[in-house]
Design a protein around this motif. Structure first.
Motif, mmCIF file in Angstrom:
data_model
loop_
_atom_site.group_PDB
_atom_site.id
_atom_site.type_symbol
_atom_site.label_atom_id
_atom_site.label_comp_id
_atom_site.label_asym_id
_atom_site.label_seq_id
_atom_site.Cartn_x
_atom_site.Cartn_y
_atom_site.Cartn_z
ATOM 1 N N PHE A 147 0.717 -1.210 0.177
ATOM 2 C CA PHE A 147 -0.014 -0.035 -0.170
ATOM 3 C C PHE A 147 0.717 1.393 -0.010
ATOM 4 O O PHE A 147 0.222 2.249 -0.338
ATOM 5 N N GLY A 148 2.177 1.268 0.104
ATOM 6 C CA GLY A 148 2.928 2.328 0.226
ATOM 7 C C GLY A 148 2.851 3.356 1.451
ATOM 8 O O GLY A 148 2.888 4.401 1.388
ATOM 9 N N ILE A 149 2.318 2.684 2.367
ATOM 10 C CA ILE A 149 2.073 3.426 3.734
ATOM 11 C C ILE A 149 3.437 3.546 4.202
ATOM 12 O O ILE A 149 4.512 2.786 4.597
ATOM 13 N N PRO A 150 3.797 4.810 4.725
ATOM 14 C CA PRO A 150 5.003 5.341 5.095
ATOM 15 C C PRO A 150 5.455 4.577 6.343
ATOM 16 O O PRO A 150 4.581 4.449 7.437
ATOM 17 N N GLN A 151 6.753 3.902 6.661
ATOM 18 C CA GLN A 151 7.196 3.097 7.673
ATOM 19 C C GLN A 151 7.081 4.008 9.063
ATOM 20 O O GLN A 151 6.975 3.535 10.108
ATOM 21 N N TYR A 152 7.359 5.015 9.125
ATOM 22 C CA TYR A 152 7.512 5.861 10.185
ATOM 23 C C TYR A 152 5.952 6.162 10.864
ATOM 24 O O TYR A 152 5.908 6.451 12.188
ATOM 25 N N LEU A 153 4.894 5.777 10.180
ATOM 26 C CA LEU A 153 3.743 5.573 10.931
ATOM 27 C C LEU A 153 3.463 4.563 11.698
ATOM 28 O O LEU A 153 2.912 4.719 13.217
ATOM 29 N N SER A 154 4.100 3.733 11.459
ATOM 30 C CA SER A 154 4.263 2.483 12.704
ATOM 31 C C SER A 154 5.225 2.780 13.913
ATOM 32 O O SER A 154 5.290 2.518 14.841
ATOM 33 N N GLN A 155 6.371 3.343 13.257
ATOM 34 C CA GLN A 155 7.598 3.851 14.272
ATOM 35 C C GLN A 155 7.091 4.950 15.182
ATOM 36 O O GLN A 155 7.685 4.738 15.957
ATOM 37 N N GLY A 156 6.242 5.564 14.770
ATOM 38 C CA GLY A 156 5.703 6.852 15.633
ATOM 39 C C GLY A 156 4.943 6.142 16.662
ATOM 40 O O GLY A 156 4.967 6.774 17.825
ATOM 41 N N SER A 157 4.528 4.836 16.699
ATOM 42 C CA SER A 157 4.087 4.421 17.907
ATOM 43 C C SER A 157 4.818 3.986 18.929
ATOM 44 O O SER A 157 4.408 4.285 20.147
ATOM 45 N N LEU A 158 5.884 3.669 18.482
ATOM 46 C CA LEU A 158 7.124 3.724 19.751
ATOM 47 C C LEU A 158 7.357 4.916 20.304
ATOM 48 O O LEU A 158 7.550 5.190 21.663
ATOM 49 N N PHE A 159 7.466 6.029 19.559
ATOM 50 C CA PHE A 159 7.948 7.323 20.218
ATOM 51 C C PHE A 159 6.560 8.039 20.984
ATOM 52 O O PHE A 159 6.600 8.292 22.297
ATOM 53 N N VAL A 160 5.129 7.721 20.562
ATOM 54 C CA VAL A 160 4.341 7.902 21.332
ATOM 55 C C VAL A 160 3.863 7.509 22.495
ATOM 56 O O VAL A 160 3.827 7.989 23.749
ATOM 57 N N ALA A 161 4.181 6.161 22.503
ATOM 58 C CA ALA A 161 4.317 5.186 23.803
ATOM 59 C C ALA A 161 5.225 5.451 24.702
ATOM 60 O O ALA A 161 5.034 5.688 26.038
ATOM 61 N N SER A 162 6.551 5.696 24.296
ATOM 62 C CA SER A 162 7.524 5.924 25.096
ATOM 63 C C SER A 162 7.573 7.563 25.694
ATOM 64 O O SER A 162 7.774 7.705 27.183
ATOM 65 N N VAL A 163 6.953 8.455 25.112
ATOM 66 C CA VAL A 163 6.585 9.663 25.623
ATOM 67 C C VAL A 163 5.329 9.723 26.936
ATOM 68 O O VAL A 163 5.652 10.059 28.083
ATOM 69 N N LEU A 164 4.474 8.981 26.534
ATOM 70 C CA LEU A 164 3.595 8.708 27.620
ATOM 71 C C LEU A 164 4.191 7.720 28.640
ATOM 72 O O LEU A 164 3.682 8.168 29.836
ATOM 73 N N LEU A 165 4.930 6.838 28.446
ATOM 74 C CA LEU A 165 5.322 6.034 29.574
ATOM 75 C C LEU A 165 6.282 7.054 30.269
ATOM 76 O O LEU A 165 6.374 6.758 31.691
ATOM 77 N N LEU A 166 6.975 7.923 29.753
ATOM 78 C CA LEU A 166 7.968 8.837 30.488
ATOM 79 C C LEU A 166 7.033 9.761 31.443
ATOM 80 O O LEU A 166 7.384 10.023 32.521
ATOM 81 N N ALA A 167 5.816 10.281 30.809
ATOM 82 C CA ALA A 167 5.132 11.139 31.616
ATOM 83 C C ALA A 167 4.727 10.446 32.738
ATOM 84 O O ALA A 167 4.411 11.025 33.896
ATOM 85 N N TYR A 168 4.161 9.215 32.566
ATOM 86 C CA TYR A 168 3.540 8.477 33.613
ATOM 87 C C TYR A 168 4.293 7.910 34.806
ATOM 88 O O TYR A 168 4.214 7.924 35.991
ATOM 89 N N THR A 169 5.668 7.731 34.458
ATOM 90 C CA THR A 169 6.898 7.401 35.307
ATOM 91 C C THR A 169 6.987 8.562 36.262
ATOM 92 O O THR A 169 7.609 8.528 37.230
ATOM 93 N N VAL A 170 7.291 9.655 35.582
ATOM 94 C CA VAL A 170 7.494 10.886 36.244
ATOM 95 C C VAL A 170 6.274 11.314 37.078
ATOM 96 O O VAL A 170 6.555 11.623 38.451
ATOM 97 N N ARG A 171 5.224 10.962 36.999
ATOM 98 C CA ARG A 171 3.980 11.106 37.706
ATOM 99 C C ARG A 171 4.130 10.168 38.871
ATOM 100 O O ARG A 171 3.933 10.595 40.055
ATOM 101 N N ASP A 172 4.637 8.940 38.523
ATOM 102 C CA ASP A 172 4.807 7.793 39.640
ATOM 103 C C ASP A 172 6.041 8.348 40.421
ATOM 104 O O ASP A 172 5.856 8.352 41.727
ATOM 105 N N LEU A 173 6.912 8.816 40.020
ATOM 106 C CA LEU A 173 7.925 9.331 40.721
ATOM 107 C C LEU A 173 7.808 10.516 41.727
ATOM 108 O O LEU A 173 7.884 10.360 42.962
ATOM 109 N N ILE A 174 6.686 11.191 41.552
ATOM 110 C CA ILE A 174 6.314 12.509 42.165
ATOM 111 C C ILE A 174 5.489 11.935 43.071
ATOM 112 O O ILE A 174 5.836 12.258 44.486
ATOM 113 N N LYS A 175 4.474 11.071 42.995
ATOM 114 C CA LYS A 175 3.921 10.324 44.030
ATOM 115 C C LYS A 175 4.685 9.550 44.981
ATOM 116 O O LYS A 175 4.378 9.514 46.182
#
Length: 183
Positions: A147-175
């Motif tokens: 289908f010619g779908i850009p690979q970075y669309l699936s690679q972006g999932s890793l970035f989105v998830a890691s940013v959310l993971l970092l945000a939640y672990t910082v929240r956990d650290l504060i708690k």
């Protein structure tokens, strides 16, 4: 003219912080709602697409051309968003065997804090690495074969998830720090 009041200007930091925390809670709830909808839709799509692909190949002896690349991309997003939800709810897999050996609650909290600090460090590396992969994918311009779908669309999932993971672990650290300091 009446003289100006001599009351000094004061900033209510407590109220500002409360407003900021409330804003973060609203933002978190909105993001979580979107992720839950996406996970549901992706889960249904992956399930039905797999069944359709298997049925098409076995019953009709006709492969569905390109279905695998769509399923793969959807599954990667499903897994990464699911991991972000697990991190948000702090329900991801963990090895909490320390509690079986250490019965002092303060020590348990200190070890939990250490684990959270390590998680923040690892999440920071994940953000760096996943961004590097994502930006490399954008630069390379790789696409899926059918289908010619850009690979970075699936690679972006890793970035989105890691940013959310970092945000939640910082929240956990504060708690965790707050819990330890309150003792």
């Amino acid at each position: 003219m009446a003289p100006l009041s001599a009351t000094p200007f004061t900033i209510d930091w407590g109220n500002i912080m409360k407003t900021f925390v409330n804003l973060l809670v609203v933002l978190d709830n909105a993001i979580t709602s979107l992720i839950r909808v996406a996970v549901t839709v992706l889960g249904i799509f992956v399930s039905f697409a797999m069944v359709a692909g298997i049925a098409s190949r076995t019953l009709l002896d006709v492969p569905v051309f390109g279905l695998e690349e769509l399923v793969l991309m959807a599954a990667i997003w499903l897994y990464m968003l699911g991991a972000a939800l697990a991190s948000r709810e702090r329900s991801h897999l963990s090895a909490d065997f320390i509690q079986a050996f250490i019965h002092n609650e303060t020590w348990q909290d200190m070890i939990k804090l250490l684990a959270t600090v390590l998680s923040v460090a690892m999440a920071t590396f994940f953000v760096t690495w996943s961004y590097s992969l994502f930006s490399w994918g954008v630069e390379q311009g790789q696409v899926t074969p059918v289908f010619g779908i850009p690979q970075y669309l699936s690679q972006g999932s890793l970035f989105v998830a890691s940013v959310l993971l970092l945000a939640y672990t910082v929240r956990d650290l504060i708690k965790d720090v707050g819990k330890l300091m309150s003792k």
